[in-house]
Scaffold this motif. Structure first.
Motif, PDB file in Angstrom:
ATOM      1  N   ASP A  32     101.286  57.350  16.657  1.00 18.17           N
ATOM      2  CA  ASP A  32     101.426  57.109  18.031  1.00 18.17           C
ATOM      3  C   ASP A  32     101.972  57.917  18.837  1.00 18.17           C
ATOM      4  OD1 ASP A  32     101.133  55.495  20.562  1.00 18.17           O
ATOM      5  OD2 ASP A  32     102.462  54.333  20.006  1.00 18.17           O
ATOM      6  N   SER A  33     101.377  58.812  19.630  1.00 22.60           N
ATOM      7  CA  SER A  33     102.056  59.833  20.621  1.00 22.60           C
ATOM      8  C   SER A  33     102.302  59.463  22.087  1.00 22.60           C
ATOM      9  CB  SER A  33     101.176  61.006  20.206  1.00 22.60           C
ATOM     10  OG  SER A  33     100.197  60.872  21.447  1.00 22.60           O
ATOM     11  N   PRO A  34     102.956  60.127  22.757  1.00 19.54           N
ATOM     12  CA  PRO A  34     103.359  59.673  24.323  1.00 19.54           C
ATOM     13  C   PRO A  34     101.903  60.203  24.860  1.00 19.54           C
ATOM     14  CG  PRO A  34     105.063  61.179  23.370  1.00 19.54           C
ATOM     15  CD  PRO A  34     103.952  61.292  22.401  1.00 19.54           C
ATOM     16  N   PRO A  35     101.777  59.778  26.151  1.00 18.49           N
ATOM     17  CA  PRO A  35     100.538  60.093  26.866  1.00 18.49           C
ATOM     18  C   PRO A  35     100.359  61.680  26.976  1.00 18.49           C
ATOM     19  CG  PRO A  35     101.672  58.422  28.119  1.00 18.49           C
ATOM     20  CD  PRO A  35     102.611  59.275  26.983  1.00 18.49           C
ATOM     21  N   LEU A  36      98.973  62.137  27.124  1.00 16.49           N
ATOM     22  CA  LEU A  36      98.808  63.814  27.200  1.00 16.49           C
ATOM     23  C   LEU A  36      99.671  64.361  28.550  1.00 16.49           C
ATOM     24  CD1 LEU A  36      95.177  63.954  26.754  1.00 16.49           C
ATOM     25  CD2 LEU A  36      97.138  64.234  24.810  1.00 16.49           C
ATOM     26  N   GLY A  37      99.978  63.453  29.581  1.00 12.30           N
ATOM     27  CA  GLY A  37     100.457  63.951  30.632  1.00 12.30           C
ATOM     28  C   GLY A  37     102.208  64.157  30.453  1.00 12.30           C
ATOM     29  N   ALA A  38     102.798  63.498  29.352  1.00 14.44           N
ATOM     30  CA  ALA A  38     104.144  63.408  29.216  1.00 14.44           C
ATOM     31  C   ALA A  38     104.713  64.598  28.806  1.00 14.44           C
ATOM     32  CB  ALA A  38     104.435  62.154  28.284  1.00 14.44           C
ATOM     33  N   GLY A  39     103.966  65.655  28.346  1.00 13.36           N
ATOM     34  CA  GLY A  39     104.690  66.708  27.799  1.00 13.36           C
ATOM     35  C   GLY A  39     103.884  67.341  26.795  1.00 13.36           C
ATOM     36  N   ILE A  40     104.451  68.219  25.733  1.00 14.36           N
ATOM     37  CA  ILE A  40     103.993  68.790  24.716  1.00 14.36           C
ATOM     38  C   ILE A  40     103.735  68.022  23.353  1.00 14.36           C
ATOM     39  CG2 ILE A  40     104.784  70.935  25.682  1.00 14.36           C
ATOM     40  CD1 ILE A  40     106.778  71.191  23.067  1.00 14.36           C
ATOM     41  N   ASP A  41     104.325  66.570  23.408  1.00  7.65           N
ATOM     42  CA  ASP A  41     104.588  66.080  22.241  1.00  7.65           C
ATOM     43  C   ASP A  41     103.223  65.523  21.574  1.00  7.65           C
ATOM     44  OD1 ASP A  41     107.220  66.175  23.227  1.00  7.65           O
ATOM     45  OD2 ASP A  41     107.584  64.088  23.054  1.00  7.65           O
ATOM     46  N   PRO A  42     102.334  65.081  22.593  1.00  2.00           N
ATOM     47  CA  PRO A  42     101.258  64.775  22.039  1.00  2.00           C
ATOM     48  C   PRO A  42     100.085  65.754  21.200  1.00  2.00           C
ATOM     49  CG  PRO A  42     100.824  64.594  24.250  1.00  2.00           C
ATOM     50  CD  PRO A  42     102.322  64.906  23.841  1.00  2.00           C
ATOM     51  N   PHE A  43     100.371  66.958  21.909  1.00  2.93           N
ATOM     52  CA  PHE A  43      99.553  68.158  21.475  1.00  2.93           C
ATOM     53  C   PHE A  43     100.291  68.546  19.908  1.00  2.93           C
ATOM     54  CE2 PHE A  43      99.471  68.290  25.977  1.00  2.93           C
ATOM     55  CZ  PHE A  43      98.128  68.313  26.414  1.00  2.93           C
ATOM     56  N   VAL A  44     101.673  68.536  19.965  1.00  2.00           N
ATOM     57  CA  VAL A  44     102.242  69.025  18.601  1.00  2.00           C
ATOM     58  C   VAL A  44     101.891  67.943  17.529  1.00  2.00           C
ATOM     59  CG1 VAL A  44     104.192  69.349  17.557  1.00  2.00           C
ATOM     60  CG2 VAL A  44     104.085  70.142  19.900  1.00  2.00           C
ATOM     61  N   LEU A  45     101.913  66.722  17.755  1.00  2.00           N
ATOM     62  CA  LEU A  45     101.330  65.704  16.833  1.00  2.00           C
ATOM     63  C   LEU A  45      99.899  65.900  16.549  1.00  2.00           C
ATOM     64  CD1 LEU A  45     103.507  62.749  18.565  1.00  2.00           C
ATOM     65  CD2 LEU A  45     104.027  63.860  16.213  1.00  2.00           C
ATOM     66  N   GLY A  46      99.282  66.068  17.617  1.00  2.00           N
ATOM     67  CA  GLY A  46      97.664  66.265  17.313  1.00  2.00           C
ATOM     68  C   GLY A  46      97.606  67.296  16.377  1.00  2.00           C
ATOM     69  N   GLN A  47      98.141  68.553  16.674  1.00  2.00           N
ATOM     70  CA  GLN A  47      98.023  69.851  16.004  1.00  2.00           C
ATOM     71  C   GLN A  47      98.559  69.539  14.366  1.00  2.00           C
ATOM     72  OE1 GLN A  47      98.905  73.696  17.456  1.00  2.00           O
ATOM     73  NE2 GLN A  47      99.810  72.501  18.974  1.00  2.00           N
ATOM     74  N   ALA A  48      99.578  68.524  14.156  1.00  2.00           N
ATOM     75  CA  ALA A  48     100.190  68.290  12.905  1.00  2.00           C
ATOM     76  C   ALA A  48      99.236  67.249  11.995  1.00  2.00           C
ATOM     77  CB  ALA A  48     101.378  67.578  13.131  1.00  2.00           C
ATOM     78  N   THR A  49      98.679  66.478  12.794  1.00  2.00           N
ATOM     79  CA  THR A  49      97.626  65.605  11.888  1.00  2.00           C
ATOM     80  C   THR A  49      96.196  66.205  11.785  1.00  2.00           C
ATOM     81  OG1 THR A  49      97.092  64.482  13.844  1.00  2.00           O
ATOM     82  CG2 THR A  49      98.836  63.369  12.870  1.00  2.00           C
ATOM     83  N   GLY A  50      95.818  67.228  12.797  1.00  2.00           N
ATOM     84  CA  GLY A  50      94.704  67.687  13.011  1.00  2.00           C
ATOM     85  C   GLY A  50      93.514  66.863  13.477  1.00  2.00           C
ATOM     86  N   ASN A  51      93.897  65.607  14.023  1.00  2.00           N
ATOM     87  CA  ASN A  51      92.828  64.794  14.499  1.00  2.00           C
ATOM     88  C   ASN A  51      93.523  64.025  15.530  1.00  2.00           C
ATOM     89  OD1 ASN A  51      90.349  65.101  12.453  1.00  2.00           O
ATOM     90  ND2 ASN A  51      92.426  64.622  11.051  1.00  2.00           N
ATOM     91  N   LEU A  52      92.525  63.431  16.422  1.00  2.00           N
ATOM     92  CA  LEU A  52      93.089  62.916  17.615  1.00  2.00           C
ATOM     93  C   LEU A  52      92.061  61.883  18.246  1.00  2.00           C
ATOM     94  CD1 LEU A  52      95.517  64.150  20.340  1.00  2.00           C
ATOM     95  CD2 LEU A  52      93.563  62.761  21.064  1.00  2.00           C
ATOM     96  N   VAL A  53      92.565  60.692  18.430  1.00  2.00           N
ATOM     97  CA  VAL A  53      91.599  59.584  19.137  1.00  2.00           C
ATOM     98  C   VAL A  53      92.291  59.203  20.442  1.00  2.00           C
ATOM     99  CG1 VAL A  53      90.958  57.178  18.922  1.00  2.00           C
ATOM    100  CG2 VAL A  53      91.123  58.630  17.065  1.00  2.00           C
ATOM    101  N   LEU A  54      91.517  59.471  21.512  1.00  2.00           N
ATOM    102  CA  LEU A  54      91.868  59.153  22.999  1.00  2.00           C
ATOM    103  C   LEU A  54      91.656  57.874  23.244  1.00  2.00           C
ATOM    104  CD1 LEU A  54      93.398  61.193  25.054  1.00  2.00           C
ATOM    105  CD2 LEU A  54      90.959  61.464  26.010  1.00  2.00           C
ATOM    106  N   VAL A  55      92.539  56.862  23.886  1.00  2.00           N
ATOM    107  CA  VAL A  55      92.378  55.678  24.359  1.00  2.00           C
ATOM    108  C   VAL A  55      92.299  55.836  25.941  1.00  2.00           C
ATOM    109  CG1 VAL A  55      93.295  53.426  24.923  1.00  2.00           C
ATOM    110  CG2 VAL A  55      93.800  54.866  22.647  1.00  2.00           C
ATOM    111  N   LEU A  56      91.053  55.198  26.671  1.00  2.00           N
ATOM    112  CA  LEU A  56      90.812  55.181  28.063  1.00  2.00           C
ATOM    113  C   LEU A  56      90.860  53.609  28.256  1.00  2.00           C
ATOM    114  CD1 LEU A  56      87.896  57.833  28.005  1.00  2.00           C
ATOM    115  CD2 LEU A  56      90.097  58.168  28.412  1.00  2.00           C
ATOM    116  N   ARG A  57      91.419  53.494  29.194  1.00  2.00           N
ATOM    117  CA  ARG A  57      91.531  52.129  29.651  1.00  2.00           C
ATOM    118  C   ARG A  57      90.486  51.800  31.034  1.00  2.00           C
ATOM    119  NH1 ARG A  57      97.020  48.268  31.375  1.00  2.00           N
ATOM    120  NH2 ARG A  57      95.710  46.524  31.728  1.00  2.00           N
TER     121      ARG A  57
END
Length: 777
Positions: free
Chosen positions: A687-712
């Motif tokens: 579970d990562s921070p939102p995409l607009g919160a900083g570089i954290d989600p991009f770093v975690l996404g590269q580490a896992t290699g896959n990403l699912v985006l939640v849209l409300r």
């Protein structure tokens, strides 16, 4: 990846229906306001009455003509229609008949005898108040009938002129006004009254008849009929006046035309007579041909042709000699060419010189055959031949050319004189014929114009009326317009409904929030791996079993679609994020981990939101030590693994929150950590921070290699999501798809719901769910 079943051409309609449902209160408000406006508008609708009158038109004669040519009957009818509908005629009738006045009581009409309005008349509603003595009056203007507001205009003594300052021409007598009396009336300018009459009048001209039908519309049946009768009555007199005036004008015009035609005829006859006198002694080219004899040309014409041939022959000889002279001066003389010119045969001197030259050249050729050019026997004939070539022959040729030019000039003069004499013959004949035709034409015009003038004089003496009223208008009993209140209210209702629906669709088109599944697939290019429905928890904390079953089935669907994305190769490792705060990514991460655990897989849930992560509260474990503590090297991996209430689910909380958290996530330790967890667990969800919160989600996404985006739905900013997606496309991250959160099973999302009442009776539910599916980070 699974997406919503699409029906071709149906998606826009589903979106429109959803927009209408979302803005139903706006549409309802506009509908109420529009209907109320329609009901209010019906109060101002007045009934419309029509009065009809029929008049007969005199279409024969030339009354409406503008000259000696008869007018077509249809044109005559049209001219009378145009005359009747002209502003000048209608304004005059309105002035004479006082159609610009509307007394409130018809019994007061006698008071307005002699009333006329000027161009400066001030339109409005007025009251003339006479005091109890009948000696004083006051004129007031009605400002508002509902509020009984009046503005004084003037006061004065009865018998004086009334309302002169506001354009009235009115001086009623004291007997007509009486005592203690109030006279109410409305007044407009005569021009305005004429415009109203023209606008409310319909003129019809039935085919193949000489009648004209006039129809006048108005709200008052008696006033409408009276106005139409006054109009046609006055128009009868106007038509007589117009016919008399037109006949007099046309007669005067025809008299002037007849006098002018007579003068022109006399002038043409005098011109013909004078011409015949002046040319009677001149020759003519007329030739009398006796029977059985062949006609011949006149001698003058034969001599003219002969002279033309002679001058052409002289001109050809002269031009040829001029050419030969140029060649002779250049030293090249062709004796045969000279002898071929006919004029040379008439010049003995030039002929002799040419013969001498021929003899000299022959002797020269004989001498040269025996001697050289330096011998005397060659020099003498050579000098004599040169003298002939360069001196004598050119001189004689020049003299012959001069003689030919002189003869040519003389003949040209004679030809020009003969030409003028010959041309004079046909011109005299043509002029005589023209003068004769002119006399015949002028005589025809004179006779025709004189006949029209006599006819018009007879019409002036005629007493017939060009227009007669056949049927006068009667007071209409029923209005022609039906009660349109229901139609107006219905039209207002439909218009306001259309405005409301259009406004709702417009607001929906300009809405920047995520609301429809096609916005994820079309605008963001993300396949939809599942949709989490919205459900509510009652005040006593209980959940609806059917809603809980819907949520369970939703996460089972997401789990199935994510497993299919890996094709059974290796563990499922992915990062869950969202464009902004409040989209529900943490709730989706937790419930997705529980769903995988329910399937029997060993699941590791990592709280990568090291800034504001709350997964430790959802699973009731301590936050420290956690992920950041392990990445910082302070604790071993076993100390950050937290067992949860579910035997197959392990949680790693965020740990101690540090300022250097993003840098720790970027270290190589995170990649080693993910690789280690791949070998231990079948499913790893971060579970990562939102995409607009900083570089954290991009770093975690590269580490896992896959990403699912939640849209409300109703919350996620689509523009922000598009901007963040551009950054993701530049990184080595595979986008598995989008999870739609907080979805209502209706409208555009009705295909994402499941059948109610078909859940398992002993469904264990998902106790770790948040209070509502749309909540959470």
């Amino acid at each position: 990846m699974a997406t919503a079943p699409a029906e071709r051409g149906s998606a826009p309609w589903r979106r429109y229906i959803a927009a209408v449902a979302r803005y139903k209160w706006l549409i309802l408000g506009l509908l109420v306001l529009g209907t109320a406006a329609g009901i209010f508008a019906t109060r101002f609708i007045e009934p419309v009455y029509q009065a009809k009158a029929v008049v007969w038109l005199q279409t024969g004669g030339r009354v409406t003509g503008t000259g000696p040519v008869d007018a077509d009957p249809q044109d005559v009818k049209f001219n009378w229609q145009q005359t009747l509908m002209s502003r000048s005629v209608i304004t005059g009738i309105a002035q004479r008949r006082q159609l610009f006045l509307t007394p409130a009581n018809l019994a007061d009409s006698t008071v307005f005898s002699g009333f006329y309005g000027t161009d400066s008349l001030r339109r409005g509603s007025y009251e003339l108040r006479v005091d109890s003595t009948g000696a004083k009056y006051s004129l007031v203007r009605v400002v508002s009938e509902r509020k009984s507001t009046f503005a004084p205009v003037e006061t004065g003594a009865v018998g004086d002129s009334i309302g002169r300052a506001i354009g009235f021409g009115w001086q009623p007598s004291s007997a007509a006004l009486g005592r203690n009396r109030t006279i109410a009336f409305k007044a407009v300018t005569p021009g305005s009254a004429a415009s109203a009459l023209i606008g409310n009048m319909l003129v019809e001209m039935p085919a193949r008849t000489s009648t004209m039908v006039l129809t006048l519309s108005g709200p008052d049946p008696q006033r409408t009929a009276a106005a139409l009768n006054a109009l046609v009555t006055d128009f009868e007199d106007v038509a007589v006046e117009i016919r008399s005036r037109n006949a007099s004008t046309i007669a005067q015009s025809l008299k002037r035309q007849a006098d002018s035609a007579d003068a022109q005829l006399r002038k043409s006859e005098t011109a013909l007579e004078r011409f015949r006198i002046n040319t009677i002694t001149l020759p003519s080219d007329a030739i009398t041909i006796q029977p059985g004899l062949q006609s011949t040309s006149p001698p003058a014409l034969a001599e003219f042709y002969s002279q033309n041939q002679q001058v052409d022959k002289l001109r050809r000889d002269r031009l040829e000699l001029e050419r030969l002279l140029r060649d002779a001066r250049a030293g090249a003389i062709s004796i045969p060419s000279f002898m071929g010119v006919a004029a040379v045969n008439n010049s003995p001197d030039l002929q002799q010189a040419l013969k001498d030259l021929s003899a000299k050249e022959s002797a020269l050729r004989t001498a040269r055959a025996t001697f050289t050019d330096s011998a005397r026997g060659v020099q003498i004939p050579l000098a004599e031949a040169r003298a002939l070539r360069t001196q004598l022959i050119p001189q004689l040729t020049q003299e012959l050319i001069a003689d030919l030019r002189s003869r040519e000039t003389t003949l040209d003069s004679q030809i020009q004189k003969a030409t003028r004499e010959l041309k004079g013959i046909p011109s005299r004949m043509i002029e005589e014929q023209r003068l004769r035709r002119d006399v015949v034409s002028k005589e025809g015009i004179f006779q025709n114009t004189l006949g029209k003038y006599e006819d018009m004089r007879l019409q002036q003496l005629s007493t017939g009326r060009p227009i007669q009223v056949l049927d006068r208008a009667v007071v209409p009993v029923r209005p022609v317009s039906e009660d349109r209140s229901a139609q107006i209210i219905l039209a207002a209702l439909l218009a306001s409904l259309g405005l409301g629906i259009g406004g709702a669709i417009l607001l929906d088109m300009t809405d920047k929030r995520f609301r429809y599944p096609e916005q994820a697939t079309g605008e963001l290019g993300l396949p939809i791996v599942g949709a989490v429905p919205r459900f509510e928890i009652s005040k006593n904390g209980e959940r609806d079993p059917e809603e809980t079953a819907q949520v369970v089935e939703a996460f089972r669907t997401i789990r199935m679609n994510l497993r299919s994305a890996y094709d059974g190769n290796g563990p499922v490792v992915l990062t869950v994020s969202s464009p902004g705060v409040g989209d529900g990514k943490s709730m989706v991460s937790a419930n997705l981990a529980l769903s995988f655990a329910e399937s029997g897989a060993r699941v590791l849930l990592v709280d990568g939101d090291t800034r504001r992560g709350e997964l430790h509260e959802m699973f009731d474990v301590t936050r420290r030590p956690g992920l950041l503590d392990y990445l910082g090297g302070g604790v071993p991996i076993e100390s950050v693994l937290r067992e949860t209430s579910h035997e197959n689910l392990t949680l790693i909380p965020g740990g101690t929150r540090r300022h250097r958290g993003p840098e720790l996530l970027q270290s190589h330790v995170l990649e080693q950590f993910i690789d280690d967890m791949r070998s231990r667990y079948e499913v790893v969800i971060v579970d990562s921070p939102p995409l607009g919160a900083g570089i954290d989600p991009f770093v975690l996404g590269q580490a896992t290699g896959n990403l699912v985006l939640v849209l409300r739905t109703g919350e996620t900013d689509r523009k922000q999501a598009e901007a963040r997606m551009e950054a993701l496309h530049r990184l080595p991250i595979r986008l598995l798809g989008a999870v739609l959160n907080d979805v209502r099973a209706e409208g555009a999302f009705r295909y994402y719901s499941y059948i109610y009442g078909y859940s398992m009776e002993d469904d264990e539910g998902m106790p770790q769910l948040a209070s509502r599916s749309g909540s959470g980070n």
